[in-house]
Motif scaffolding. Structure first.
Motif, PDB file in Angstrom:
ATOM      1  N   LEU A 580     -25.239  37.818 -42.627  1.00  8.13           N
ATOM      2  CA  LEU A 580     -25.940  36.991 -41.634  1.00  8.13           C
ATOM      3  C   LEU A 580     -27.446  37.236 -41.676  1.00  8.13           C
ATOM      4  CD1 LEU A 580     -23.570  37.073 -38.527  1.00  8.13           C
ATOM      5  CD2 LEU A 580     -23.566  35.580 -40.533  1.00  8.13           C
ATOM      6  N   ILE A 581     -27.850  38.474 -41.902  1.00  2.00           N
ATOM      7  CA  ILE A 581     -29.279  38.761 -42.010  1.00  2.00           C
ATOM      8  C   ILE A 581     -29.865  38.080 -43.247  1.00  2.00           C
ATOM      9  CG2 ILE A 581     -30.959  40.594 -42.439  1.00  2.00           C
ATOM     10  CD1 ILE A 581     -29.139  42.432 -40.733  1.00  2.00           C
ATOM     11  N   ALA A 582     -29.197  38.261 -44.391  1.00  2.00           N
ATOM     12  CA  ALA A 582     -29.680  37.648 -45.634  1.00  2.00           C
ATOM     13  C   ALA A 582     -29.661  36.125 -45.535  1.00  2.00           C
ATOM     14  CB  ALA A 582     -28.831  38.122 -46.811  1.00  2.00           C
ATOM     15  N   LEU A 583     -28.625  35.582 -44.890  1.00  2.00           N
ATOM     16  CA  LEU A 583     -28.521  34.131 -44.748  1.00  2.00           C
ATOM     17  C   LEU A 583     -29.659  33.584 -43.908  1.00  2.00           C
ATOM     18  CD1 LEU A 583     -26.899  31.530 -45.216  1.00  2.00           C
ATOM     19  CD2 LEU A 583     -25.539  32.111 -43.179  1.00  2.00           C
ATOM     20  N   ARG A 584     -30.000  34.283 -42.843  1.00  2.00           N
ATOM     21  CA  ARG A 584     -31.106  33.829 -42.009  1.00  2.00           C
ATOM     22  C   ARG A 584     -32.430  33.847 -42.781  1.00  2.00           C
ATOM     23  NH1 ARG A 584     -27.255  34.703 -38.638  1.00  2.00           N
ATOM     24  NH2 ARG A 584     -27.368  34.171 -36.414  1.00  2.00           N
ATOM     25  N   LEU A 683      -1.653  37.231 -33.373  1.00  2.00           N
ATOM     26  CA  LEU A 683      -2.184  35.985 -32.837  1.00  2.00           C
ATOM     27  C   LEU A 683      -1.447  34.803 -33.450  1.00  2.00           C
ATOM     28  CD1 LEU A 683      -6.055  36.592 -32.988  1.00  2.00           C
ATOM     29  CD2 LEU A 683      -4.533  36.906 -31.029  1.00  2.00           C
ATOM     30  N   ALA A 684      -1.148  33.797 -32.602  1.00  2.00           N
ATOM     31  CA  ALA A 684      -0.583  32.550 -33.090  1.00  2.00           C
ATOM     32  C   ALA A 684      -1.664  31.781 -33.842  1.00  2.00           C
ATOM     33  CB  ALA A 684      -0.053  31.733 -31.918  1.00  2.00           C
ATOM     34  N   PRO A 685      -1.286  30.770 -34.655  1.00  2.00           N
ATOM     35  CA  PRO A 685      -2.294  30.033 -35.440  1.00  2.00           C
ATOM     36  C   PRO A 685      -3.431  29.470 -34.611  1.00  2.00           C
ATOM     37  CG  PRO A 685      -0.092  29.488 -36.207  1.00  2.00           C
ATOM     38  CD  PRO A 685       0.097  30.350 -34.987  1.00  2.00           C
ATOM     39  N   ALA A 686      -3.113  28.850 -33.475  1.00  2.79           N
ATOM     40  CA  ALA A 686      -4.171  28.262 -32.651  1.00  2.79           C
ATOM     41  C   ALA A 686      -5.094  29.341 -32.089  1.00  2.79           C
ATOM     42  CB  ALA A 686      -3.569  27.442 -31.515  1.00  2.79           C
ATOM     43  N   GLN A 687      -4.523  30.493 -31.715  1.00  4.58           N
ATOM     44  CA  GLN A 687      -5.344  31.591 -31.194  1.00  4.58           C
ATOM     45  C   GLN A 687      -6.263  32.144 -32.279  1.00  4.58           C
ATOM     46  OE1 GLN A 687      -1.825  33.878 -29.884  1.00  4.58           O
ATOM     47  NE2 GLN A 687      -2.820  33.984 -27.862  1.00  4.58           N
ATOM     48  N   TRP A 688      -5.699  32.319 -33.491  1.00  4.14           N
ATOM     49  CA  TRP A 688      -6.516  32.844 -34.593  1.00  4.14           C
ATOM     50  C   TRP A 688      -7.663  31.879 -34.894  1.00  4.14           C
ATOM     51  CZ3 TRP A 688      -8.729  32.146 -39.245  1.00  4.14           C
ATOM     52  CH2 TRP A 688      -9.032  33.255 -40.017  1.00  4.14           C
ATOM     53  N   ALA A 689      -7.352  30.588 -34.944  1.00  7.94           N
ATOM     54  CA  ALA A 689      -8.386  29.592 -35.238  1.00  7.94           C
ATOM     55  C   ALA A 689      -9.462  29.580 -34.162  1.00  7.94           C
ATOM     56  CB  ALA A 689      -7.757  28.209 -35.379  1.00  7.94           C
ATOM     57  N   ALA A 690      -9.051  29.787 -32.906  1.00  4.68           N
ATOM     58  CA  ALA A 690     -10.033  29.837 -31.822  1.00  4.68           C
ATOM     59  C   ALA A 690     -10.933  31.065 -31.959  1.00  4.68           C
ATOM     60  CB  ALA A 690      -9.323  29.856 -30.472  1.00  4.68           C
ATOM     61  N   LYS A 691     -10.328  32.207 -32.313  1.00  3.11           N
ATOM     62  CA  LYS A 691     -11.135  33.419 -32.529  1.00  3.11           C
ATOM     63  C   LYS A 691     -12.106  33.205 -33.688  1.00  3.11           C
ATOM     64  CE  LYS A 691      -9.247  36.263 -29.501  1.00  3.11           C
ATOM     65  NZ  LYS A 691     -10.024  36.787 -28.337  1.00  3.11           N
ATOM     66  N   PHE A 692     -11.613  32.590 -34.766  1.00  2.43           N
ATOM     67  CA  PHE A 692     -12.489  32.304 -35.899  1.00  2.43           C
ATOM     68  C   PHE A 692     -13.665  31.426 -35.476  1.00  2.43           C
ATOM     69  CE2 PHE A 692     -13.529  28.766 -38.731  1.00  2.43           C
ATOM     70  CZ  PHE A 692     -14.251  29.458 -39.701  1.00  2.43           C
ATOM     71  N   THR A 693     -13.393  30.407 -34.691  1.00  2.00           N
ATOM     72  CA  THR A 693     -14.459  29.495 -34.259  1.00  2.00           C
ATOM     73  C   THR A 693     -15.501  30.229 -33.438  1.00  2.00           C
ATOM     74  OG1 THR A 693     -12.853  27.685 -34.239  1.00  2.00           O
ATOM     75  CG2 THR A 693     -14.938  27.320 -33.084  1.00  2.00           C
ATOM     76  N   THR A 698     -20.960  32.488 -33.268  1.00  2.00           N
ATOM     77  CA  THR A 698     -21.834  33.664 -33.179  1.00  2.00           C
ATOM     78  C   THR A 698     -22.662  33.817 -34.449  1.00  2.00           C
ATOM     79  OG1 THR A 698     -20.301  34.811 -31.709  1.00  2.00           O
ATOM     80  CG2 THR A 698     -21.873  36.175 -32.934  1.00  2.00           C
ATOM     81  N   ALA A 699     -22.007  33.625 -35.596  1.00  2.00           N
ATOM     82  CA  ALA A 699     -22.719  33.760 -36.877  1.00  2.00           C
ATOM     83  C   ALA A 699     -23.893  32.786 -36.958  1.00  2.00           C
ATOM     84  CB  ALA A 699     -21.762  33.524 -38.037  1.00  2.00           C
ATOM     85  N   LEU A 700     -23.731  31.601 -36.402  1.00  2.00           N
ATOM     86  CA  LEU A 700     -24.765  30.578 -36.504  1.00  2.00           C
ATOM     87  C   LEU A 700     -25.829  30.692 -35.421  1.00  2.00           C
ATOM     88  CD1 LEU A 700     -22.454  27.530 -37.306  1.00  2.00           C
ATOM     89  CD2 LEU A 700     -24.083  28.576 -38.884  1.00  2.00           C
ATOM     90  N   THR A 701     -25.437  31.129 -34.237  1.00  2.95           N
ATOM     91  CA  THR A 701     -26.337  31.033 -33.084  1.00  2.95           C
ATOM     92  C   THR A 701     -26.921  32.359 -32.617  1.00  2.95           C
ATOM     93  OG1 THR A 701     -24.520  31.237 -31.478  1.00  2.95           O
ATOM     94  CG2 THR A 701     -25.064  29.023 -32.266  1.00  2.95           C
ATOM     95  N   ALA A 702     -26.345  33.485 -33.066  1.00  4.50           N
ATOM     96  CA  ALA A 702     -26.799  34.789 -32.559  1.00  4.50           C
ATOM     97  C   ALA A 702     -28.271  35.015 -32.881  1.00  4.50           C
ATOM     98  CB  ALA A 702     -25.954  35.915 -33.151  1.00  4.50           C
ATOM     99  N   PRO A 703     -29.092  35.366 -31.872  1.00  6.36           N
ATOM    100  CA  PRO A 703     -30.533  35.610 -32.122  1.00  6.36           C
ATOM    101  C   PRO A 703     -30.767  37.012 -32.666  1.00  6.36           C
ATOM    102  CG  PRO A 703     -30.042  35.847 -29.790  1.00  6.36           C
ATOM    103  CD  PRO A 703     -28.740  35.464 -30.448  1.00  6.36           C
ATOM    104  N   GLU A 706     -33.746  38.480 -37.453  1.00  3.76           N
ATOM    105  CA  GLU A 706     -34.251  37.437 -38.331  1.00  3.76           C
ATOM    106  C   GLU A 706     -34.187  36.051 -37.679  1.00  3.76           C
ATOM    107  OE1 GLU A 706     -35.596  37.898 -41.275  1.00  3.76           O
ATOM    108  OE2 GLU A 706     -35.248  40.051 -41.401  1.00  3.76           O
ATOM    109  N   GLY A 707     -33.871  36.018 -36.384  1.00  5.53           N
ATOM    110  CA  GLY A 707     -33.809  34.745 -35.675  1.00  5.53           C
ATOM    111  C   GLY A 707     -32.399  34.190 -35.662  1.00  5.53           C
ATOM    112  N   ARG A 708     -32.261  32.934 -35.221  1.00  7.72           N
ATOM    113  CA  ARG A 708     -30.971  32.260 -35.226  1.00  7.72           C
ATOM    114  C   ARG A 708     -31.003  31.161 -36.272  1.00  7.72           C
ATOM    115  NH1 ARG A 708     -29.443  30.862 -29.926  1.00  7.72           N
ATOM    116  NH2 ARG A 708     -31.156  32.069 -29.054  1.00  7.72           N
ATOM    117  N   LEU A 709     -29.813  30.652 -36.606  1.00  5.57           N
ATOM    118  CA  LEU A 709     -29.726  29.598 -37.611  1.00  5.57           C
ATOM    119  C   LEU A 709     -29.756  28.214 -36.962  1.00  5.57           C
ATOM    120  CD1 LEU A 709     -27.061  31.294 -39.893  1.00  5.57           C
ATOM    121  CD2 LEU A 709     -29.435  30.826 -40.520  1.00  5.57           C
TER     122      LEU A 709
END
Length: 923
Positions: A580-584, A683-693, A698-703, A706-709
């Motif tokens: 995430l740091i390198a990506l930013r 975790l059931a499939p829907a729960q796992w997918a929700a956790k992934f989302t 977080t990966a995209l928006t966390a400040p 190096e800032g946020r994406l």
């Protein structure tokens, strides 16, 4: 011991005596003749012995002492002789002092004769000499550990010798000290044993160093220098790796960074040493371009010259080959400095050897090929001279003789014979290096002010109070920059506005030396900053907090065409935070590059929009991969589960701007209903997918530092905010077919897969196509919904006007909704506005032409506005921004742009009103 001659001939047909290509001229023919008589070399080697012994009393005595060994050498391949000598060193048992001194003497003969005979080029000779030094050091170190720390577990009790300088780079010269840092890995020992371990390792190290450096009747092996360790005046000769790392994090200096470029684990616990050097990477290789090191290196050069009294005029006789003007150290400083500047960004530059470093600097466009060739040729030549000087008496000297006999001996040793020609050749070499190196280190002379910038001096009086100018050095650099900077700012449409924006930039800069050094070393950046200040003060303020993006401008690819497809770098599934740091960092530089290309007119607003969208997709793909791996790490895997993402809105349409957020829908598929994850928490499939989302968001928006994406908007998922953040593909298909509102089908016309599992992406495309082609909404439903949405927007006060191009009747939002409605009714799987309006269908050709033309004007205006201002609409644009906006749209001034936008809006509103009225009448 050497292998016998018959075996050497069988195994190594290229025997030493057959490979001799050159030889020195005997300065002392009698000494040379005496050595030939005593050694009785084969005919092929006679001139080599004559010249070598006739120039070097040291080698003459060594060869006579090792006459039997030398006699066996001629019929061996040189590499075989080296291998045999290394094996001999490794097999030493008991007290190694006598055996190491004998091995050193043989090594001096082997390397000396291979070098003098032209069998090994000088840098191959230095590598062989370094390999031998490594072996001798390792033998001494292991002897010391066996004597004093043998009961401590681990390879060499975790003690390692880090080779520094020329030894670290495999460039050890003929009579060199060896620079070492001795460390041990405290993590391999129980904390309660730390004191005892360190005491034993200190004794082991002292014995090892004495084994190498004590002078006995057989001489010495190597002089050792341990002063490159952290804080040598107050630390023991053996340090724990943790203590060394803490020192470098808190107190490491530029010269130490330069020294550790060449560092290499050479003896002892190599694995532990290699791990330590990897840990030290962030200290040596900074993540941003580091031009401040140029001044530091220049200061070091001056201090060395002060210490050695090497200032002022010089001549070749008496010149210091290593430290003098145009000498070996100058080439090494030049290379290492540029490696430090850019090696944090470009791993190719992280090499130890000087010549390798020059090659990589050329490949990375940091040094012109012609200059690098001159420096490389000079380096090889001067290393040869250095070797000849030291071979005479095995003395650590670098000074060219002043007396006539000394000059003639050196000329003979070099195979030239003519001292005057040698001196002239060396003078040309030193001067050639000086012409390249000196300008590269000396600070640029301040530019002369040529333009008047009213108010600049008064404003500059307060700059010393800014955080970036706390240090004397930062203030000195800015003083040198001011004339050129003021000239650049004075050229703006409104110089006072540009100056105010620069003041904001400087005020917001947290530290100054690195950034100001970057500007000083690259004057074109000053012009770019002045342009940004004049056109986009908001972007200048952004730069003050993210000045690292300017590094990208120095790269050779910055001004070339934008790529057709972006692909994020450093997507490591095993390092979530690091990715995430390198990506930013990567995203920020690529994003800035698109903006500068638009600012300079290198791309059109439409092309910039495509580039921003493609960059977002590449960023999303990398973040997706990292989030998937992190979710697997936390919660395990659900058998068969696959996830994919749909881009909606502008992302789906492939047109973003500099400040766009991302509209996303996450879908999952493939897992059985009763499947669960195999992690600590099932975790059931829907729960796992929700956790992934959630991890993805977080990966995209966390400040982070190096800032946020991006900001992420998921309101276009089924049931909006009330629905789950991740939706099953089957559920998505059923919802869209039976429950979705008309506006949701309008939104689907712009949806496209952008990340995740390919099979799920294909399934999503099929679902979209099926839903849209079989949409249950009739033309009346769609038209009524479109009219209702327009009415709601207007009742909410979204009236638009002027440069507020998104909202209101005939604005971008209005046109895009109409295009979506037209595409839905035409059953066309096209996502961009021009493509959607190109289809035959509900809207007639004249209306579609009008809407397309209006959309182009308004979208291009928005693209430019989003680059230069965060406000919507911008409250006030400066003169520079107004001129940029007008120039980009091909109009005379901002009033003309405003008029064009109003005209486009009116035309689009009229066309839509007419189309909706016609549809109502038809009903």
């Amino acid at each position: 011991m050497p292998v016998d001659g018959a075996s050497a001939k069988a195994l190594h047909p290229k025997m030493f005596k057959r490979l001799i290509r050159q030889h020195p001229l005997p300065f002392d023919p009698e000494a040379g003749a005496e050595a030939v008589a005593r050694l009785a070399p084969p005919k092929d080697a006679r001139d080599l012995i004559l010249g070598t012994a006739g120039c070097s009393p040291f080698l003459a005595a060594a060869m006579v002492k090792e006459a039997a060994w030398v006699a066996a050498l001629w019929d061996q391949a040189p590499k075989a002789a080296l291998t045999a000598l290394l094996a001999e060193i490794a097999a030493i048992d008991g007290d190694p002092k006598p055996a190491l001194r004998r091995a050193k003497r043989r090594a001096a003969i082997l390397v000396g004769l291979a070098d003098l005979g032209g069998i090994w080029p000088v840098m191959e000779a230095t590598r062989a000499w370094t390999d031998l030094a490594d072996a001798m050091l390792d033998r001494a170190l292991r002897h010391g550990v066996a004597r004093h720390a043998g009961a401590i577990a681990g390879d060499c009790a975790s003690l390692v010798a880090i080779a520094m300088g020329k030894m670290g780079a495999h460039e050890l010269n003929y009579s060199s000290d060896i620079d070492l840092v001795l460390l041990f890995d405290e993590s391999q020992h129980n904390p309660e044993d730390y004191g005892a371990v360190r005491a034993k390792l200190l004794k082991a190290a002292r014995l090892a160093m004495a084994t190498l450096s004590d002078v006995t009747g057989d001489g010495y092996v190597f002089r050792t220098d341990l002063r490159l360790r952290p804080d040598p005046s107050s630390t023991p000769i053996v340090l724990s790796m943790e203590a060394a790392e803490r020192y470098f994090e808190a107190m490491g200096r530029t010269w130490e960074r330069a020294a550790w470029i060449k560092a290499r684990a050479a003896a002892g616990d190599i694995a532990a040493g290699t791990r330590f050097l990897k840990q030290l990477t962030p200290f040596v290789w900074r993540k941003h371009l580091d031009f401040a090191v140029v001044q530091d290196a220049h200061d070091m050069r001056l201090r060395i010259r002060d210490h050695k009294a090497l200032h002022g005029a010089w001549d070749v006789p008496g010149h210091h080959v290593k430290l003098g003007h145009g000498g070996i150290r100058e080439i090494e400083f030049f290379t290492q400095t540029r490696q430090i500047i850019a090696g944090g960004r470009d791993p190719r530059l992280r090499v130890r050897g000087t010549l390798d470093g020059l090659d990589q600097l050329v490949a990375a466009d940091w040094v012109p090929k012609g200059e690098a060739q001159i420096l490389a040729d000079a380096y090889r030549k001067l290393r040869v001279v250095e070797h000849r000087l030291q071979m005479v008496q095995d003395a650590q000297t670098h000074t060219i003789p002043k007396d006539a006999d000394g000059l003639r001996r050196l000329a003979c040793f070099l195979g030239q014979g003519d001292p005057d020609a040698m001196v002239a050749d060396l003078r040309a070499t030193f001067e050639g290096v000086e012409r390249i190196v000196d300008p590269a280190f000396q600070p640029n002379a301040p530019a002369r002010p040529t333009e008047t910038l009213p108010g600049a001096d008064a404003l500059a009086e307060r700059w010393d109070t800014y955080p970036a100018l706390r240090s004397d050095r930062a203030r000195q650099i800015l003083t040198r920059l001011k004339p050129g900077l003021f000239n650049a700012l004075a050229g703006a449409t409104r110089p006072e506005e540009a100056l105010a924006a620069f003041d904001d930039f400087l005020k917001g800069l947290p530290a100054g030396v690195q950034v100001l050094s970057l500007f000083e070393a690259n004057p074109k950046l000053v012009d770019l900053l002045a342009e940004i200040c004049a056109v986009a003060p908001d972007l200048a303020r952004y730069l003050s907090q993210h000045a690292g993006v300017l590094d990208a401008v120095i790269g050779g690819a910055f001004w070339t065409y934008l790529p057709d497809r972006y692909e994020a770098e450093h997507c490591d599934r095993d390092d979530f935070e690091g990715t995430l740091i390198a990506l930013r960092r990567w995203h920020r530089e690529a994003h800035f590059r698109i903006g500068v290309h638009l600012l300079r007119g290198l791309v059109s607003p439409a092309r910039a929009g495509q580039a921003y969208a493609d960059l977002a997709c590449a960023t999303l793909r990398c973040a997706w991969t990292a989030a998937e791996a992190e979710t697997l790490r936390r919660y395990g895997q659900v058998p068969g589960l696959r996830v994919a993402g749909l881009g909606m809105g502008s992302l789906g349409a492939g047109q973003l701007n500099a400040r766009s957020d991302l509209d996303l829908v996450v879908l999952h598929d493939g897992a059985k209903a009763d499947a669960v994850s195999d992690g600590l928490r099932a975790l059931a499939p829907a729960q796992w997918a929700a956790k992934f989302t959630q991890v993805l968001i977080t990966a995209l928006t966390a400040p982070m530092g190096e800032g946020r994406l991006y900001e992420v908007d998921m309101r276009l998922r089924p049931s909006g905010r009330q629905g789950p953040v991740a939706t099953g593909l089957a559920t998505f298909r059923a919802y869209q077919a039976t429950e979705a509102w008309p506006w949701e089908h309008l939104a689907l016309t712009r949806a496209r897969p952008v990340a995740g599992d390919p099979a799920t992406q294909e399934g999503a495309v099929l679902a979209l196509t099926t839903v849209l082609e079989a949409s249950r909404f009739a033309e009346t439903d769609v038209v009524v919904e479109l009219a209702a949405m327009r009415r709601r927007f207007q009742e909410a006060g979204r009236t638009g006007g002027g440069l507020a191009v998104k909202a209101g009747a005939g604005g971008l939002q209005d046109i895009e909704l109409a295009a979506q409605a037209h595409a839905l009714l035409a059953r066309r799987a096209v996502r961009d506005v021009p493509g959607q309006l190109a289809a035959e269908g509900w809207l007639d050709a004249e209306v579609r032409t009008t809407l397309t033309a209006s959309w182009r004007v308004l979208s291009e205006t928005l693209q430019v506005l989003r680059l230069i201002s965060a406000e919507d609409p911008p409250a006030t644009l400066g003169a520079g921004a107004n001129a940029f906006l007008a120039r980009t749209l091909g109009l005379g001034d901002v009033a003309a742009v405003t008029a064009a936008c109003d005209a486009a809006r009116r035309a689009a509103a009229h066309a839509l009103d007419h189309a909706l009225a016609g549809a109502t009448e038809a009903d």
